[in-house]
Design a protein around this motif. Structure first.
Motif, PDB file in Angstrom:
ATOM      1  N   ALA A 153       0.947  -1.222  -0.070  1.00 23.19           N
ATOM      2  CA  ALA A 153       0.047   0.135   0.089  1.00 23.19           C
ATOM      3  C   ALA A 153       0.763   1.354   0.052  1.00 23.19           C
ATOM      4  CB  ALA A 153      -0.927  -0.277   1.149  1.00 23.19           C
ATOM      5  N   ALA A 154       1.900   1.170   0.663  1.00 22.29           N
ATOM      6  CA  ALA A 154       2.809   2.464   0.882  1.00 22.29           C
ATOM      7  C   ALA A 154       3.517   2.710  -0.571  1.00 22.29           C
ATOM      8  CB  ALA A 154       3.895   2.259   1.837  1.00 22.29           C
ATOM      9  N   ALA A 155       4.013   1.519  -1.207  1.00 19.66           N
ATOM     10  CA  ALA A 155       4.662   1.547  -2.516  1.00 19.66           C
ATOM     11  C   ALA A 155       3.634   2.348  -3.515  1.00 19.66           C
ATOM     12  CB  ALA A 155       4.917   0.278  -2.905  1.00 19.66           C
ATOM     13  N   MET A 156       2.238   1.882  -3.454  1.00 17.00           N
ATOM     14  CA  MET A 156       1.216   2.183  -4.368  1.00 17.00           C
ATOM     15  C   MET A 156       0.592   3.438  -3.669  1.00 17.00           C
ATOM     16  SD  MET A 156       1.935   0.524  -6.818  1.00 17.00           S
ATOM     17  CE  MET A 156       0.407   0.979  -7.937  1.00 17.00           C
ATOM     18  N   SER A 157       1.220   4.479  -2.890  1.00 14.98           N
ATOM     19  CA  SER A 157       0.288   5.454  -2.424  1.00 14.98           C
ATOM     20  C   SER A 157       0.083   6.354  -3.397  1.00 14.98           C
ATOM     21  CB  SER A 157       1.033   6.027  -1.329  1.00 14.98           C
ATOM     22  OG  SER A 157       2.498   6.444  -1.410  1.00 14.98           O
ATOM     23  N   TYR A 198       2.958  21.556 -12.933  1.00 16.53           N
ATOM     24  CA  TYR A 198       2.424  21.109 -11.728  1.00 16.53           C
ATOM     25  C   TYR A 198       0.747  21.683 -11.712  1.00 16.53           C
ATOM     26  CZ  TYR A 198       7.547  20.770 -10.647  1.00 16.53           C
ATOM     27  OH  TYR A 198       8.729  20.497 -10.851  1.00 16.53           O
ATOM     28  N   PRO A 199       0.189  20.638 -11.071  1.00 15.08           N
ATOM     29  CA  PRO A 199       0.509  19.687 -10.026  1.00 15.08           C
ATOM     30  C   PRO A 199       0.415  18.153 -10.974  1.00 15.08           C
ATOM     31  CG  PRO A 199      -1.879  20.355  -9.700  1.00 15.08           C
ATOM     32  CD  PRO A 199      -1.447  21.183 -10.589  1.00 15.08           C
ATOM     33  N   LEU A 200       1.090  17.349 -10.666  1.00 13.58           N
ATOM     34  CA  LEU A 200       0.891  15.944 -11.519  1.00 13.58           C
ATOM     35  C   LEU A 200       0.778  14.964 -10.467  1.00 13.58           C
ATOM     36  CD1 LEU A 200       4.509  16.381 -13.290  1.00 13.58           C
ATOM     37  CD2 LEU A 200       2.248  16.586 -14.068  1.00 13.58           C
ATOM     38  N   LEU A 201      -0.111  13.865 -10.699  1.00 11.76           N
ATOM     39  CA  LEU A 201      -0.672  12.826  -9.903  1.00 11.76           C
ATOM     40  C   LEU A 201       0.064  11.611 -10.253  1.00 11.76           C
ATOM     41  CD1 LEU A 201      -2.657  11.960  -7.522  1.00 11.76           C
ATOM     42  CD2 LEU A 201      -4.326  11.520  -9.742  1.00 11.76           C
ATOM     43  N   PHE A 202       0.527  10.999  -9.237  1.00 10.71           N
ATOM     44  CA  PHE A 202       1.257   9.583  -9.498  1.00 10.71           C
ATOM     45  C   PHE A 202       0.436   8.732  -8.562  1.00 10.71           C
ATOM     46  CE2 PHE A 202       4.253  12.100 -11.632  1.00 10.71           C
ATOM     47  CZ  PHE A 202       5.170  10.980 -12.273  1.00 10.71           C
ATOM     48  N   LYS A 203       0.511   7.385  -8.690  1.00 13.07           N
ATOM     49  CA  LYS A 203       0.246   6.235  -7.760  1.00 13.07           C
ATOM     50  C   LYS A 203       1.630   5.496  -7.885  1.00 13.07           C
ATOM     51  CE  LYS A 203      -2.878   2.346  -6.703  1.00 13.07           C
ATOM     52  NZ  LYS A 203      -3.843   1.714  -7.447  1.00 13.07           N
ATOM     53  N   GLY A 204       2.334   5.593  -6.571  1.00 13.64           N
ATOM     54  CA  GLY A 204       3.600   4.948  -6.560  1.00 13.64           C
ATOM     55  C   GLY A 204       4.508   5.661  -7.580  1.00 13.64           C
ATOM     56  N   GLU A 208     -14.239  12.928 -15.093  1.00  7.07           N
ATOM     57  CA  GLU A 208     -15.478  13.076 -15.775  1.00  7.07           C
ATOM     58  C   GLU A 208     -15.887  11.896 -16.373  1.00  7.07           C
ATOM     59  OE1 GLU A 208     -15.036  16.623 -18.261  1.00  7.07           O
ATOM     60  OE2 GLU A 208     -14.872  17.766 -16.462  1.00  7.07           O
ATOM     61  N   ASP A 209     -15.053  10.939 -17.050  1.00  3.76           N
ATOM     62  CA  ASP A 209     -15.123   9.736 -17.913  1.00  3.76           C
ATOM     63  C   ASP A 209     -15.314   8.468 -16.939  1.00  3.76           C
ATOM     64  OD1 ASP A 209     -14.917  11.271 -19.955  1.00  3.76           O
ATOM     65  OD2 ASP A 209     -13.040  10.682 -20.584  1.00  3.76           O
ATOM     66  N   GLY A 210     -15.099   8.745 -15.293  1.00 10.05           N
ATOM     67  CA  GLY A 210     -15.447   7.549 -14.627  1.00 10.05           C
ATOM     68  C   GLY A 210     -14.276   6.771 -14.555  1.00 10.05           C
ATOM     69  N   GLN A 211     -12.899   7.261 -15.070  1.00  6.90           N
ATOM     70  CA  GLN A 211     -11.628   6.442 -15.055  1.00  6.90           C
ATOM     71  C   GLN A 211     -10.681   6.651 -13.974  1.00  6.90           C
ATOM     72  OE1 GLN A 211     -11.536   4.036 -17.474  1.00  6.90           O
ATOM     73  NE2 GLN A 211     -13.372   4.618 -17.704  1.00  6.90           N
ATOM     74  N   LEU A 212     -10.796   7.892 -13.495  1.00 12.31           N
ATOM     75  CA  LEU A 212     -10.098   8.353 -12.247  1.00 12.31           C
ATOM     76  C   LEU A 212      -9.995   7.107 -10.964  1.00 12.31           C
ATOM     77  CD1 LEU A 212      -7.762  10.052 -11.466  1.00 12.31           C
ATOM     78  CD2 LEU A 212      -9.461  11.647 -10.253  1.00 12.31           C
ATOM     79  N   HIS A 265      -7.632   3.039  -7.393  1.00 13.79           N
ATOM     80  CA  HIS A 265      -7.896   1.939  -6.408  1.00 13.79           C
ATOM     81  C   HIS A 265      -7.477   0.775  -6.810  1.00 13.79           C
ATOM     82  CE1 HIS A 265     -11.116   4.628  -5.032  1.00 13.79           C
ATOM     83  NE2 HIS A 265     -10.775   4.115  -3.666  1.00 13.79           N
ATOM     84  N   ASN A 266      -6.889   0.446  -7.889  1.00 11.24           N
ATOM     85  CA  ASN A 266      -6.334  -0.617  -8.456  1.00 11.24           C
ATOM     86  C   ASN A 266      -5.081  -0.921  -8.005  1.00 11.24           C
ATOM     87  OD1 ASN A 266      -8.582  -1.378  -9.763  1.00 11.24           O
ATOM     88  ND2 ASN A 266      -8.089  -0.851 -11.727  1.00 11.24           N
TER      89      ASN A 266
END
Length: 102
Positions: free
Chosen positions: A10-14, A71-77, A92-96, A101-102
């Motif tokens: 979970a931490a790695a994928m924060s 900026y800003p830039l969004l990362f997951k891990g 808006e497309d329901g993809q975020l 979450h995956n």
């Protein structure tokens, strides 16, 4: 046990918002909006890192995103999700939510 591994994973994928505290008014507004959007999507606040204050991930962020100084830039891990406009469109497309979450 498996709980410890799950926590480490979970931490790695924060979920992390990278920004710059010296970016000016528009960057501040977009950063606040992105943090709010991600908080709503995740149910908790993302980690917020100012790369001018803590530059340890600057090279990774720039090389993975291809967006140096934007900026800003969004990362997951270490996976680049998008800049502000991309995140708005994904939401808006329901993809975020699935991406976070995956």
């Amino acid at each position: 046990g498996s709980r410890t591994r799950a926590c480490a994973a979970a931490a790695a994928m924060s979920v992390i918002v990278y920004s710059s505290s010296a970016g000016g008014t528009q960057v501040r507004q977009y950063t606040t909006s992105m943090v709010n959007l991600v908080s709503t999507t995740l149910g908790h606040e993302p980690v917020l890192v100012y790369l001018d204050v803590d530059p340890s991930n600057k090279q990774m962020v720039w090389s993975k995103s291809g967006k140096k100084g934007i900026y800003p830039l969004l990362f997951k891990g270490e996976e680049f999700i998008g800049d502000w406009e991309t995140c708005e469109e994904l939401n808006e497309d329901g993809q975020l939510s699935p991406k976070l979450h995956n």
